[in-house]
Write an enzyme that holds these catalytic residues in place. Structure first.
Site, PDB file in Angstrom:
ATOM      1  N   CYS A   2       0.828  -1.213   0.000  1.00  0.00           N
ATOM      2  CA  CYS A   2       0.000   0.000   0.000  1.00  0.00           C
ATOM      3  C   CYS A   2       0.859   1.258   0.000  1.00  0.00           C
ATOM      4  O   CYS A   2       1.995   1.254   0.471  1.00  0.00           O
ATOM      5  CB  CYS A   2      -0.865   0.036   1.249  1.00  0.00           C
ATOM      6  SG  CYS A   2      -1.862  -1.425   1.481  1.00  0.00           S
ATOM      7  N   ARG A  27       4.801   0.511  -6.370  1.00  0.00           N
ATOM      8  CA  ARG A  27       4.846  -0.380  -5.214  1.00  0.00           C
ATOM      9  C   ARG A  27       3.896  -1.563  -5.383  1.00  0.00           C
ATOM     10  O   ARG A  27       4.020  -2.557  -4.675  1.00  0.00           O
ATOM     11  CB  ARG A  27       4.461   0.396  -3.950  1.00  0.00           C
ATOM     12  CG  ARG A  27       5.403   1.542  -3.643  1.00  0.00           C
ATOM     13  CD  ARG A  27       4.812   2.452  -2.604  1.00  0.00           C
ATOM     14  NE  ARG A  27       4.670   1.806  -1.327  1.00  0.00           N
ATOM     15  CZ  ARG A  27       5.578   1.836  -0.368  1.00  0.00           C
ATOM     16  NH1 ARG A  27       6.691   2.493  -0.548  1.00  0.00           N
ATOM     17  NH2 ARG A  27       5.387   1.215   0.770  1.00  0.00           N
ATOM     18  N   TRP A  73      -2.989  -2.651  -1.542  1.00  0.00           N
ATOM     19  CA  TRP A  73      -2.550  -3.990  -1.932  1.00  0.00           C
ATOM     20  C   TRP A  73      -3.208  -4.915  -0.916  1.00  0.00           C
ATOM     21  O   TRP A  73      -2.824  -4.910   0.252  1.00  0.00           O
ATOM     22  CB  TRP A  73      -1.031  -4.046  -1.864  1.00  0.00           C
ATOM     23  CG  TRP A  73      -0.398  -5.254  -2.463  1.00  0.00           C
ATOM     24  CD1 TRP A  73      -0.123  -5.472  -3.789  1.00  0.00           C
ATOM     25  CD2 TRP A  73       0.076  -6.409  -1.761  1.00  0.00           C
ATOM     26  NE1 TRP A  73       0.485  -6.681  -3.946  1.00  0.00           N
ATOM     27  CE2 TRP A  73       0.625  -7.281  -2.721  1.00  0.00           C
ATOM     28  CE3 TRP A  73       0.089  -6.800  -0.431  1.00  0.00           C
ATOM     29  CZ2 TRP A  73       1.173  -8.510  -2.387  1.00  0.00           C
ATOM     30  CZ3 TRP A  73       0.635  -8.018  -0.093  1.00  0.00           C
ATOM     31  CH2 TRP A  73       1.173  -8.863  -1.074  1.00  0.00           C
ATOM     32  N   ASN A  97      -1.474   1.582   6.070  1.00  0.00           N
ATOM     33  CA  ASN A  97      -0.565   0.538   5.555  1.00  0.00           C
ATOM     34  C   ASN A  97      -0.226  -0.386   6.712  1.00  0.00           C
ATOM     35  O   ASN A  97      -0.035   0.092   7.832  1.00  0.00           O
ATOM     36  CB  ASN A  97       0.769   1.132   5.080  1.00  0.00           C
ATOM     37  CG  ASN A  97       0.621   1.935   3.815  1.00  0.00           C
ATOM     38  OD1 ASN A  97      -0.463   2.046   3.266  1.00  0.00           O
ATOM     39  ND2 ASN A  97       1.731   2.511   3.373  1.00  0.00           N
ATOM     40  N   GLY A  98      -0.067  -1.668   6.411  1.00  0.00           N
ATOM     41  CA  GLY A  98       0.302  -2.607   7.476  1.00  0.00           C
ATOM     42  C   GLY A  98      -0.909  -3.417   7.911  1.00  0.00           C
ATOM     43  O   GLY A  98      -1.921  -3.473   7.211  1.00  0.00           O
ATOM     44  N   GLU A 452      18.815 -16.270  -9.439  1.00  0.00           N
ATOM     45  CA  GLU A 452      18.310 -14.915  -9.663  1.00  0.00           C
ATOM     46  C   GLU A 452      17.679 -14.807 -11.060  1.00  0.00           C
ATOM     47  O   GLU A 452      16.624 -14.189 -11.226  1.00  0.00           O
ATOM     48  CB  GLU A 452      19.455 -13.901  -9.469  1.00  0.00           C
ATOM     49  CG  GLU A 452      19.223 -12.510 -10.002  1.00  0.00           C
ATOM     50  CD  GLU A 452      18.018 -11.763  -9.419  1.00  0.00           C
ATOM     51  OE1 GLU A 452      17.415 -12.244  -8.444  1.00  0.00           O
ATOM     52  OE2 GLU A 452      17.663 -10.725  -9.989  1.00  0.00           O
ATOM     53  N   LYS A 456      13.785 -13.803 -11.906  1.00  0.00           N
ATOM     54  CA  LYS A 456      13.379 -12.748 -12.843  1.00  0.00           C
ATOM     55  C   LYS A 456      12.372 -13.306 -13.848  1.00  0.00           C
ATOM     56  O   LYS A 456      11.381 -12.654 -14.175  1.00  0.00           O
ATOM     57  CB  LYS A 456      14.601 -12.197 -13.605  1.00  0.00           C
ATOM     58  CG  LYS A 456      15.467 -11.241 -12.808  1.00  0.00           C
ATOM     59  CD  LYS A 456      14.810  -9.894 -12.659  1.00  0.00           C
ATOM     60  CE  LYS A 456      15.181  -9.166 -11.397  1.00  0.00           C
ATOM     61  NZ  LYS A 456      15.041  -9.794 -10.121  1.00  0.00           N
ATOM     62  N   GLU A 459       8.888 -13.925 -12.083  1.00  0.00           N
ATOM     63  CA  GLU A 459       8.093 -12.770 -11.667  1.00  0.00           C
ATOM     64  C   GLU A 459       7.636 -11.923 -12.852  1.00  0.00           C
ATOM     65  O   GLU A 459       6.587 -11.306 -12.794  1.00  0.00           O
ATOM     66  CB  GLU A 459       8.835 -11.924 -10.627  1.00  0.00           C
ATOM     67  CG  GLU A 459      10.108 -11.275 -11.114  1.00  0.00           C
ATOM     68  CD  GLU A 459      10.725 -10.357 -10.044  1.00  0.00           C
ATOM     69  OE1 GLU A 459      11.941 -10.198 -10.066  1.00  0.00           O
ATOM     70  OE2 GLU A 459       9.982  -9.813  -9.215  1.00  0.00           O
ATOM     71  N   HIS A 475      21.605 -35.901  -8.905  1.00  0.00           N
ATOM     72  CA  HIS A 475      21.033 -36.302  -7.612  1.00  0.00           C
ATOM     73  C   HIS A 475      19.510 -36.205  -7.629  1.00  0.00           C
ATOM     74  O   HIS A 475      18.888 -36.215  -6.568  1.00  0.00           O
ATOM     75  CB  HIS A 475      21.628 -35.450  -6.490  1.00  0.00           C
ATOM     76  CG  HIS A 475      23.118 -35.602  -6.382  1.00  0.00           C
ATOM     77  ND1 HIS A 475      23.717 -36.785  -6.019  1.00  0.00           N
ATOM     78  CD2 HIS A 475      24.132 -34.741  -6.649  1.00  0.00           C
ATOM     79  CE1 HIS A 475      25.034 -36.636  -6.035  1.00  0.00           C
ATOM     80  NE2 HIS A 475      25.310 -35.398  -6.435  1.00  0.00           N
ATOM     81  N   LYS A 577       6.577  -3.576  -4.775  1.00  0.00           N
ATOM     82  CA  LYS A 577       7.979  -3.188  -4.795  1.00  0.00           C
ATOM     83  C   LYS A 577       8.587  -3.201  -3.400  1.00  0.00           C
ATOM     84  O   LYS A 577       9.704  -3.634  -3.197  1.00  0.00           O
ATOM     85  CB  LYS A 577       8.096  -1.787  -5.409  1.00  0.00           C
ATOM     86  CG  LYS A 577       9.522  -1.277  -5.535  1.00  0.00           C
ATOM     87  CD  LYS A 577      10.283  -2.042  -6.577  1.00  0.00           C
ATOM     88  CE  LYS A 577      11.726  -1.631  -6.691  1.00  0.00           C
ATOM     89  NZ  LYS A 577      12.516  -2.630  -7.425  1.00  0.00           N
TER      90      LYS A 577
HETATM   91  C1  F6R Z   1      12.723  -9.394  -7.272  1.00  0.00           C
HETATM   92  C2  F6R Z   1      12.632  -8.418  -6.204  1.00  0.00           C
HETATM   93  C3  F6R Z   1      12.380  -8.889  -4.823  1.00  0.00           C
HETATM   94  C4  F6R Z   1      13.143  -8.015  -3.817  1.00  0.00           C
HETATM   95  C5  F6R Z   1      12.766  -8.428  -2.376  1.00  0.00           C
HETATM   96  C6  F6R Z   1      13.564  -7.673  -1.348  1.00  0.00           C
HETATM   97  O1  F6R Z   1      13.045  -8.799  -8.492  1.00  0.00           O
HETATM   98  O2  F6R Z   1      12.727  -7.234  -6.439  1.00  0.00           O
HETATM   99  O3  F6R Z   1      12.692 -10.230  -4.686  1.00  0.00           O
HETATM  100  O4  F6R Z   1      14.511  -8.176  -4.028  1.00  0.00           O
HETATM  101  O5  F6R Z   1      11.394  -8.189  -2.171  1.00  0.00           O
HETATM  102  O6  F6R Z   1      13.393  -6.302  -1.501  1.00  0.00           O
HETATM  103  P1  F6R Z   1      14.446  -5.286  -0.885  1.00  0.00           P
HETATM  104  O7  F6R Z   1      15.703  -5.425  -1.639  1.00  0.00           O
HETATM  105  O8  F6R Z   1      13.820  -3.931  -1.056  1.00  0.00           O
HETATM  106  O9  F6R Z   1      14.601  -5.661   0.558  1.00  0.00           O
END
Ligand code: F6R
Length: 582
Positions: A2, A27, A73, A97-98, A452, A456, A459, A475, A577
């Site tokens: 949010c 976000r 959200w 928020n929260g 990683e 990507k 997501e 294995h 985000k």
């Molecule tokens: C993936 C991504 C998330 C963040 C994770 C931690 O592309 O962006 O996996 O890396 O939510 O976020 P931060 O780095 O802000 O703690």
């Protein structure tokens, strides 16, 4: 997660409120709303979906100088107009928020007292609770301060009250951030510094467990015991241009292209090494979530040449009650507001750890509780998928481990060359766009890079992609290999290349669909038959920097695959985000 914005200005807030909310769109949200306070009347407008709908249907003649907005959200209650914020109770409007952990108990009590609920949210209890205290004789400020102390959990809230004065009452408990900004038009509040761009030239974070009365020309802050607290004003460093998409179709694509410059900037500035900061250090713990966790994992390979290293997923760590080896904790977080990471850090500090944070938000909650802060200086990262923050984190970890910038002098150039492979990678993406599953393989430090890369892909494109250690194939996972599942294999010509080659042969022997990402020396030793595709990356200035170069290719692959599939690249479904709830 949010987003909250609120403003009390000398002129109508309508022109500033919605643009501020737009800056928080990144976000992630499913519904949005604004409430205005004008001539003692509260009005609101809420929509399910995007902000364009909000502005499309909004009455044009609103002229209020006090207002607040919210992007939601969903946590409690499905995404819908009735659950969108602001929530009202008679004279009270609330955005939040929260999570209010004890909302069910409070709700039962309020229902017994005759309050009717118009939503399924935990937020609505806050509005009714404040109203209840006002009906019981409290003035608005005291009703607000009594109510917030009854709430359990972590939250940031903003409140307007009609038939009182033009003011915003705001509160913060625990992790969700809340800032106050001041500028030529007056005071504003937001849950994210980006919400204050253009309206505030100075900003200050509210500490956890504090609340404030914000008017057009002041912000008075108190802790939960009622003691007045100062605000620590900082100059607003974010500007309109730094949040612009420019000519790019997506923020993510722009942010990928910015990476060589981000690394060049970091290389040109001194970063302290761990040996300088803590000469007697023996042990390092690394903490992070998601992409930040994978950056930490790659960092482990360089740090463990010198220190004992423990790597921890922050979201799992706090509840294990692990005894930590004495030393330093390195916490990685782009936003510096990730609730899981903050929780894990609090645990580490309780264990006597020194805390170094690697953040892209130097005034964030994580930064403010750290002994040392390393700023990624990557500029705002708006695309939900983390890109430039990831490579910036990598360099800071390498620098902490004692790798000197002269070794990485040509790294930005190699990264630029890797990004120029976009047309080749796009062809791969076109061919892969209809897949449902993919495997990403790597050995050694290429393994966390593969993880990683798979994250990507998941997501952004919603394709199931799994990262595996290539040496682990036999294995168990080798059973998956057949002529159908695409395998993205990171195979740099490094010290363990022969082992990697062995795994490549295992796949070829089973007629696997191999897409190999290697370098010139690796390509020369690749089997002549059996590869579906082979992409040759530019050489890194030193094999130690291979993860930076490989990452360029994997980001491009995820981006173009998502593009082919018509996915929402900057705002993937269900994701946020800044993950400010556990
Ligand atoms: C993936 C991504 C998330 C963040 C994770 C931690 O592309 O962006 O996996 O890396 O939510 O976020 P931060 O780095 O802000 O703690």
């Amino acid at each position: 997660m949010c987003g909250i914005v609120g403003m009390i200005h000398a002129e109508s807030v309508m022109t500033a409120l919605v643009p501020a909310l737009r800056r928080l769109e990144y976000r992630g949200y499913d519904s949005a709303g604004i409430a205005l306070l004008d001539q003692n009347q509260l009005t609101r407008h809420r929509v399910l979906g995007v902000l364009d709908q909000l502005t499309g249907d909004m009455p044009k003649d609103w002229d209020a100088k006090t207002g607040m907005g919210h992007t939601r959200w969903a946590t409690h209650g499905e995404p819908s107009v009735r659950n969108a914020h602001p929530h009202f109770s008679h004279r009270v409007a609330i955005v939040h928020n929260g999570i209010v952990d004890n909302f069910q108990t409070l709700k039962t009590d309020l229902l017994n007292k005759g309050y009717a609920f118009a939503s399924d949210t935990d937020t609505e209890v806050i509005a009714h609770l404040i109203d209840l205290h006002m009906t019981q004789g409290h003035d608005p400020v005291s009703a607000f301060s009594v109510a917030i102390q009854q709430l359990e959990g972590n939250f940031a809230i903003a409140c307007m009250i009609s038939h009182w004065q033009d003011a915003l009452l705001v509160a913060r408990r625990g992790t969700p951030p809340l800032l106050v900004g001041k500028g030529p038009m007056g005071y504003s509040i937001a849950s994210d510094a980006l919400g204050l761009v253009d309206v505030s030239d100075h900003l200050a974070y509210l500490e956890g467990d504090s609340w404030a009365i914000v008017t057009q020309d002041s912000a008075k802050v108190y802790d939960f015991s009622g003691e007045r607290k100062p605000l620590n004003w900082q100059k607003q460093m974010l500007h309109h241009q730094s949040c612009n998409q420019g000519d790019y179709a997506h923020f993510m694509r722009k942010e990928m292209d910015e990476q060589p410059d981000v690394i060049a900037r970091l290389l040109s500035q001194p970063t302290p090494t761990l040996a300088q900061l803590y000469p007697d250090l023996n042990h390092v713990s690394l903490l992070g979530c998601g992409t930040s966790f994978y950056a930490a994992w790659i960092g482990k390979y360089v740090l463990e040449q010198r220190y004992g290293v423990t790597l921890e997923l922050a979201s799992e760590f706090s509840y294990r009650h692990a005894i930590m080896s004495p030393g330093v904790t390195l916490a990685l977080s782009q936003s510096g507001e990730t609730a899981d990471t903050l929780k894990a850090v609090a645990y580490a500090k309780n264990q006597g750890q020194k805390l170094i944070s690697l953040v892209n938000a130097p005034y964030s909650s994580l930064a403010r509780c750290s002994d040392h802060v390393l700023d990624m200086q990557a500029g705002p990262e708006i695309g939900v998928a983390s890109t430039k923050a990831f490579t910036a984190q990598l360099w800071l970890l390498f620098a902490l481990a004692g790798i000197t910038p002269d070794r990485a002098q040509h790294l930005p150039q190699s990264m630029r060359q890797a990004l120029q492979l976009a047309p080749d990678i796009r062809r791969w993406a076109t061919a892969l766009a209809d897949e449902s599953n993919m495997l990403y393989l790597g050995r050694g430090v290429s393994y966390p890079v593969a993880l990683e890369g798979a994250l990507k892909m998941k997501e952004l494109s919603y394709i199931h992609a799994e990262g595996l250690a290539a040496g682990e194939l036999k294995h168990g996972s080798l059973a998956l290999v057949d002529q159908t599942i695409p395998i993205i294999f990171l195979a740099p010509h490094d010290a363990i290349f022969d082992k990697t080659l062995g795994n490549i042969h295992e796949i070829i022997a089973r007629k696997g669909r191999l897409h190999v990402i290697t370098d010139q020396a690796g390509a020369e030793k690749m089997p002549a038959v059996g590869l579906t595709q082979c992409l040759i990356l530019p050489d890194a200035p030193d094999p130690i920097f291979n993860p930076f170069i490989q990452t360029m290719a994997l980001q491009l692959l995820a981006y173009y695959t998502a593009l082919e599939r018509g996915c929402s690249i900057d705002k993937p479904r269900n994701l946020a985000k800044s993950v400010t709830v556990e």
